[in-house]
Design an enzyme around this catalytic site. Structure first.
Site, PDB file in Angstrom:
ATOM      1  N   LYS A 160       4.508   6.623 -13.978  1.00  0.00           N
ATOM      2  CA  LYS A 160       5.477   7.728 -13.919  1.00  0.00           C
ATOM      3  C   LYS A 160       6.856   7.212 -13.507  1.00  0.00           C
ATOM      4  CE  LYS A 160       5.604  10.216  -9.954  1.00  0.00           C
ATOM      5  NZ  LYS A 160       6.907  10.313  -9.279  1.00  0.00           N
ATOM      6  N   ASN A 161       6.890   6.380 -12.461  1.00  0.00           N
ATOM      7  CA  ASN A 161       8.191   5.974 -11.916  1.00  0.00           C
ATOM      8  C   ASN A 161       8.903   4.926 -12.770  1.00  0.00           C
ATOM      9  OD1 ASN A 161       7.879   7.817  -9.917  1.00  0.00           O
ATOM     10  ND2 ASN A 161       7.319   6.342  -8.314  1.00  0.00           N
ATOM     11  N   ARG A 205      13.660  15.126  -8.287  1.00  0.00           N
ATOM     12  CA  ARG A 205      14.835  14.380  -7.828  1.00  0.00           C
ATOM     13  C   ARG A 205      15.237  13.278  -8.796  1.00  0.00           C
ATOM     14  NH1 ARG A 205      15.768  11.849  -4.075  1.00  0.00           N
ATOM     15  NH2 ARG A 205      17.087  13.062  -2.726  1.00  0.00           N
ATOM     16  N   CYS A 231      13.589  16.157   0.567  1.00  0.00           N
ATOM     17  CA  CYS A 231      12.255  16.566   0.138  1.00  0.00           C
ATOM     18  C   CYS A 231      11.297  16.342   1.296  1.00  0.00           C
ATOM     19  CB  CYS A 231      11.840  15.873  -1.150  1.00  0.00           C
ATOM     20  SG  CYS A 231      11.184  14.244  -0.958  1.00  0.00           S
ATOM     21  N   ARG A 286      16.522  11.617   1.868  1.00  0.00           N
ATOM     22  CA  ARG A 286      16.699  10.997   0.556  1.00  0.00           C
ATOM     23  C   ARG A 286      18.094  11.196  -0.050  1.00  0.00           C
ATOM     24  NH1 ARG A 286      11.416  11.649  -3.015  1.00  0.00           N
ATOM     25  NH2 ARG A 286      12.254   9.736  -3.889  1.00  0.00           N
ATOM     26  N   PRO A 287      19.126  10.657   0.607  1.00  0.00           N
ATOM     27  CA  PRO A 287      20.481  10.774   0.045  1.00  0.00           C
ATOM     28  C   PRO A 287      20.643   9.917  -1.212  1.00  0.00           C
ATOM     29  CG  PRO A 287      20.484   9.318   1.951  1.00  0.00           C
ATOM     30  CD  PRO A 287      19.090   9.875   1.845  1.00  0.00           C
ATOM     31  N   VAL A 288      21.720  10.174  -1.971  1.00  0.00           N
ATOM     32  CA  VAL A 288      22.016   9.314  -3.137  1.00  0.00           C
ATOM     33  C   VAL A 288      23.393   8.667  -2.966  1.00  0.00           C
ATOM     34  CG1 VAL A 288      20.517  10.471  -4.813  1.00  0.00           C
ATOM     35  CG2 VAL A 288      22.850  11.324  -4.460  1.00  0.00           C
ATOM     36  N   ASP A 289      23.840   8.551  -1.706  1.00  0.00           N
ATOM     37  CA  ASP A 289      25.174   7.997  -1.440  1.00  0.00           C
ATOM     38  C   ASP A 289      25.360   6.598  -2.024  1.00  0.00           C
ATOM     39  OD1 ASP A 289      23.167   7.415   0.553  1.00  0.00           O
ATOM     40  OD2 ASP A 289      24.718   6.415   1.727  1.00  0.00           O
ATOM     41  N   LEU A 290      24.298   5.797  -2.045  1.00  0.00           N
ATOM     42  CA  LEU A 290      24.449   4.416  -2.531  1.00  0.00           C
ATOM     43  C   LEU A 290      24.671   4.385  -4.048  1.00  0.00           C
ATOM     44  CD1 LEU A 290      21.652   2.765  -0.353  1.00  0.00           C
ATOM     45  CD2 LEU A 290      24.105   2.934   0.122  1.00  0.00           C
ATOM     46  N   ASP A 350       4.484   4.220  -1.323  1.00  0.00           N
ATOM     47  CA  ASP A 350       3.723   5.194  -2.120  1.00  0.00           C
ATOM     48  C   ASP A 350       2.210   5.000  -2.004  1.00  0.00           C
ATOM     49  OD1 ASP A 350       6.056   6.363  -2.928  1.00  0.00           O
ATOM     50  OD2 ASP A 350       6.100   5.462  -4.916  1.00  0.00           O
ATOM     51  N   ILE A 386      10.261   2.973   5.086  1.00  0.00           N
ATOM     52  CA  ILE A 386      11.135   3.401   3.977  1.00  0.00           C
ATOM     53  C   ILE A 386      11.609   4.844   4.151  1.00  0.00           C
ATOM     54  CG2 ILE A 386      11.364   3.597   1.457  1.00  0.00           C
ATOM     55  CD1 ILE A 386      10.798   0.731   2.283  1.00  0.00           C
ATOM     56  N   ARG A 416       2.019  16.273 -10.555  1.00  0.00           N
ATOM     57  CA  ARG A 416       3.269  15.546 -10.833  1.00  0.00           C
ATOM     58  C   ARG A 416       3.009  14.064 -11.057  1.00  0.00           C
ATOM     59  NH1 ARG A 416       7.041  15.768  -6.356  1.00  0.00           N
ATOM     60  NH2 ARG A 416       8.137  14.474  -7.839  1.00  0.00           N
TER      61      ARG A 416
HETATM   62  C1  EPZ Z   1      11.561   5.712  -5.686  1.00  0.00           C
HETATM   63  O1  EPZ Z   1      12.323   6.743  -5.055  1.00  0.00           O
HETATM   64  C2  EPZ Z   1      10.261   6.344  -6.128  1.00  0.00           C
HETATM   65  N1  EPZ Z   1      10.560   7.425  -7.059  1.00  0.00           N
HETATM   66  C3  EPZ Z   1       9.492   6.865  -4.927  1.00  0.00           C
HETATM   67  O2  EPZ Z   1       8.234   7.357  -5.374  1.00  0.00           O
HETATM   68  C4  EPZ Z   1       9.251   5.696  -3.960  1.00  0.00           C
HETATM   69  O3  EPZ Z   1       8.629   6.189  -2.792  1.00  0.00           O
HETATM   70  C5  EPZ Z   1      10.590   5.044  -3.591  1.00  0.00           C
HETATM   71  O4  EPZ Z   1      11.296   4.635  -4.798  1.00  0.00           O
HETATM   72  C6  EPZ Z   1      10.428   3.808  -2.711  1.00  0.00           C
HETATM   73  O5  EPZ Z   1       9.601   2.874  -3.347  1.00  0.00           O
HETATM   74  C7  EPZ Z   1      10.820   7.135  -8.338  1.00  0.00           C
HETATM   75  O6  EPZ Z   1      10.838   5.993  -8.761  1.00  0.00           O
HETATM   76  C8  EPZ Z   1      11.066   8.285  -9.264  1.00  0.00           C
HETATM   77  P1  EPZ Z   1      14.850   4.630  -2.880  1.00  0.00           P
HETATM   78  P2  EPZ Z   1      13.874   6.529  -4.772  1.00  0.00           P
HETATM   79  O7  EPZ Z   1      16.200   4.923  -3.407  1.00  0.00           O
HETATM   80  O8  EPZ Z   1      14.466   5.711  -5.828  1.00  0.00           O
HETATM   81  C9  EPZ Z   1      17.357   5.381   1.154  1.00  0.00           C
HETATM   82  C10 EPZ Z   1       6.477   8.928  -5.580  1.00  0.00           C
HETATM   83  O9  EPZ Z   1       5.621   9.373  -4.765  1.00  0.00           O
HETATM   84  N2  EPZ Z   1      18.505   5.653   0.270  1.00  0.00           N
HETATM   85  O10 EPZ Z   1      14.293   3.265  -3.105  1.00  0.00           O
HETATM   86  O11 EPZ Z   1      14.444   7.873  -4.486  1.00  0.00           O
HETATM   87  C11 EPZ Z   1      16.259   6.449   1.000  1.00  0.00           C
HETATM   88  O12 EPZ Z   1      16.537   7.602   1.756  1.00  0.00           O
HETATM   89  C12 EPZ Z   1       7.925   8.752  -5.164  1.00  0.00           C
HETATM   90  O13 EPZ Z   1       6.205   8.657  -6.754  1.00  0.00           O
HETATM   91  C13 EPZ Z   1      19.736   5.919   0.832  1.00  0.00           C
HETATM   92  O14 EPZ Z   1      19.904   5.959   2.051  1.00  0.00           O
HETATM   93  O15 EPZ Z   1      13.799   5.721  -3.399  1.00  0.00           O
HETATM   94  C14 EPZ Z   1      15.051   5.694   1.456  1.00  0.00           C
HETATM   95  O16 EPZ Z   1      14.986   5.695   2.840  1.00  0.00           O
HETATM   96  C15 EPZ Z   1       8.207   9.311  -3.815  1.00  0.00           C
HETATM   97  N3  EPZ Z   1      20.784   6.190  -0.002  1.00  0.00           N
HETATM   98  C16 EPZ Z   1      15.315   4.267   0.959  1.00  0.00           C
HETATM   99  O17 EPZ Z   1      16.721   4.188   0.747  1.00  0.00           O
HETATM  100  C17 EPZ Z   1      20.647   6.165  -1.357  1.00  0.00           C
HETATM  101  O18 EPZ Z   1      21.655   6.404  -2.066  1.00  0.00           O
HETATM  102  C18 EPZ Z   1      14.610   3.902  -0.352  1.00  0.00           C
HETATM  103  O19 EPZ Z   1      14.844   4.930  -1.321  1.00  0.00           O
HETATM  104  C19 EPZ Z   1      19.402   5.864  -1.919  1.00  0.00           C
HETATM  105  C20 EPZ Z   1      18.340   5.612  -1.071  1.00  0.00           C
END
Ligand code: EPZ
Length: 428
Positions: free
Chosen positions: A22-23, A101, A125, A130-134, A314, A336, A406
């Site tokens: 899925k991911n 998301r 969530c 889970r911000p997207v600031d980066l 995960d 994480i 999902r």
């Molecule tokens: C992906 O989420 C996966 N989702 C998640 O799977 C998975 O848990 C996660 O990566 C970590 O492996 C998909 O691929 C669709 P991140 P993602 O950006 O990309 C912080 C599942 O169950 N962060 O790697 O959203 C964030 O808050 C899901 O299938 C920022 O601070 O995760 C977290 O603490 C759940 N700012 C860490 O980084 C940002 O702009 C890692 O998040 C982006 C992230």
């Protein structure tokens, strides 16, 4: 609302086919926005999140053709042909992003190809803020102007994006994917430092290369992308789902069973396999897949979630269910997400002995869990309750099953084919 009812205690024996990830599928589908030619993706899982992404892409102007099924029983492995000769809308609306998301993954491709995007800001969530600031800071470093207005991210790069050096302060899977896609069409070279190395990122990068992108360093934490004027169509097969693989590996382990996980690979679950072996689980590669079996007792093992190739967040909830039944104690640390222990009180309702101290949970194995009505809170937490229910004595009833839909295709079919007593009860 539907419920899943399990009568536990039966060792599972048989074969479980593992679907496409899925991911990986979600960013791969978003990559269709980068070209006016057709991107054909096969081995797509049949899941609610894939339908949500398909709906969003159609809204943005993608023509979606669905093609047949893979030969293995007509279930797994759908193929989508995604063509986007023209982008018709550059808005990803709140209603679609709220549901999933990963919709934010259209941001990079839209700005890169069309110079403008309006994407609803995803909220938090169940597992964290889970911000997207980066993602946004990196796009700004590539010359995009970003504004946040009325809950939307408004991004503009009328002259196109420009390459640059981007160092992610923390590893972000979605951030790496979004910016990797954007960089393929940017002017000049983009270097992504501290990039995510997850198999899903590698799969996306390989697909982009098949579409004509120039990417070096695939599989490392430094990706170098030389922007090109346009990408072309391609065909790509989605990588097997390592989290589905790991979840069913634990199903074999927790029930003392023996399963062949068909169509998957050991290298995708390296750190999980190491942990399971230490706990007493046998994992062997066979032609066609992986065999996972447990003949003897389980013992507690410590684990800490980390970006790939570390232990995956995960898999944390599912591994905790396993450790709840092991001999001895296990310390499980989540690094994480800040709120990913929502399954703990539910597992405790089933007789588990788990104490949370900050980011760590101390799990003292109790041997036998007992069935109970429990509430699913997110996708992987739900799977940990299914696994606990498979091992528990008596009946477990899991509510809020939509979380499972999902991410786990035909869950009840796959498990009952291996001897599990599991059924979905349709709700009102
Ligand atoms: C992906 O989420 C996966 N989702 C998640 O799977 C998975 O848990 C996660 O990566 C970590 O492996 C998909 O691929 C669709 P991140 P993602 O950006 O990309 C912080 C599942 O169950 N962060 O790697 O959203 C964030 O808050 C899901 O299938 C920022 O601070 O995760 C977290 O603490 C759940 N700012 C860490 O980084 C940002 O702009 C890692 O998040 C982006 C992230």
């Amino acid at each position: 609302m539907d419920r899943i009812v399990i009568r536990g205690g039966k060792p599972l024996h048989g074969t479980i086919p593992i679907g496409g990830a899925k991911n990986a599928a979600l960013p791969l589908m978003a990559a269709a926005l980068l070209t006016d030619e057709t991107l054909s993706l096969s081995n797509l899982p049949h899941l609610a999140d894939i339908s949500s992404m398909a709906n969003l892409l159609v809204e943005l102007g993608v023509d979606l053709g669905m093609n047949g099924h893979a030969p293995n029983g007509g279930h797994a492995g759908r193929t989508f042909d995604l063509g986007c000769p023209n982008i018709k809308s550059t808005t990803a609306p709140y209603d679609l992003v709220r549901k999933m998301r990963a919709s934010v993954l259209v941001l990079g491709p839209l700005v890169a190809r069309h110079g403008v995007a309006r994407v609803s800001l995803p909220g938090g969530c169940a597992i964290g803020t889970r911000p997207v600031d980066l993602h946004l800071t990196a796009l700004e470093q590539m010359g995009a102007e970003i504004e946040l207005t009325q809950g939307y991210i408004e991004a503009r790069a009328p002259q196109g994006l420009k390459g640059g050096k981007i160092m992610f302060p923390v590893v972000t899977v979605g951030g790496t994917e979004n910016i990797l896609m954007a960089a393929t069409l940017a002017e000049g070279e983009t270097v992504l430092g501290n990039a995510a190395r997850e198999p899903e990122v590698i799969d996306l990068a390989e697909c982009l290369v098949a579409m004509g992108a120039k990417i070096d360093g695939i599989g490392t934490d430094t990706l170098r992308i030389q922007g090109v004027d346009s990408l072309h169509g391609a065909h790509h097969t989605v990588v097997p789902d390592r989290i589905e693989t790991g979840s069913y590996a634990i199903a074999a382990a927790i029930t003392g069973g023996n399963l062949l996980l068909e169509g998957t690979r050991l290298d995708l679950i390296g750190s999980l396999a190491d942990t399971l072996r230490k706990a007493g689980v046998e994992i062997t590669e066979e032609s066609g897949g992986l065999r996972v079996a447990r003949m003897n007792g389980l013992h507690g093992v410590d684990m800490m979630t980390e970006p790939y190739p570390g232990f995956p967040t995960d898999m944390q909830a599912q591994a905790m269910a396993l450790m709840a039944t092991a001999e001895g104690a296990s310390m499980i640390t989540e690094t994480i997400f800040e709120n990913r222990f929502m399954h703990v009180p539910e597992l405790c309702r089933m007789g588990a002995d788990i104490n949370v101290h900050g980011a760590s949970a101390i799990v003292r194995g109790v041997g036998q869990l007992s069935g109970a009505p429990v509430m699913a809170t997110d996708l992987r937490a739900s799977m940990s309750l299914v696994l606990a229910g498979l091992a528990a004595g008596g009946e477990t009833e899991i509510n809020r099953v939509y979380h499972l839909d999902r991410g786990y295709e035909r869950l009840e079919d796959k498990l009952s084919a291996c001897g599990a007593l599991i059924e979905r009860v349709k709700g009102a």
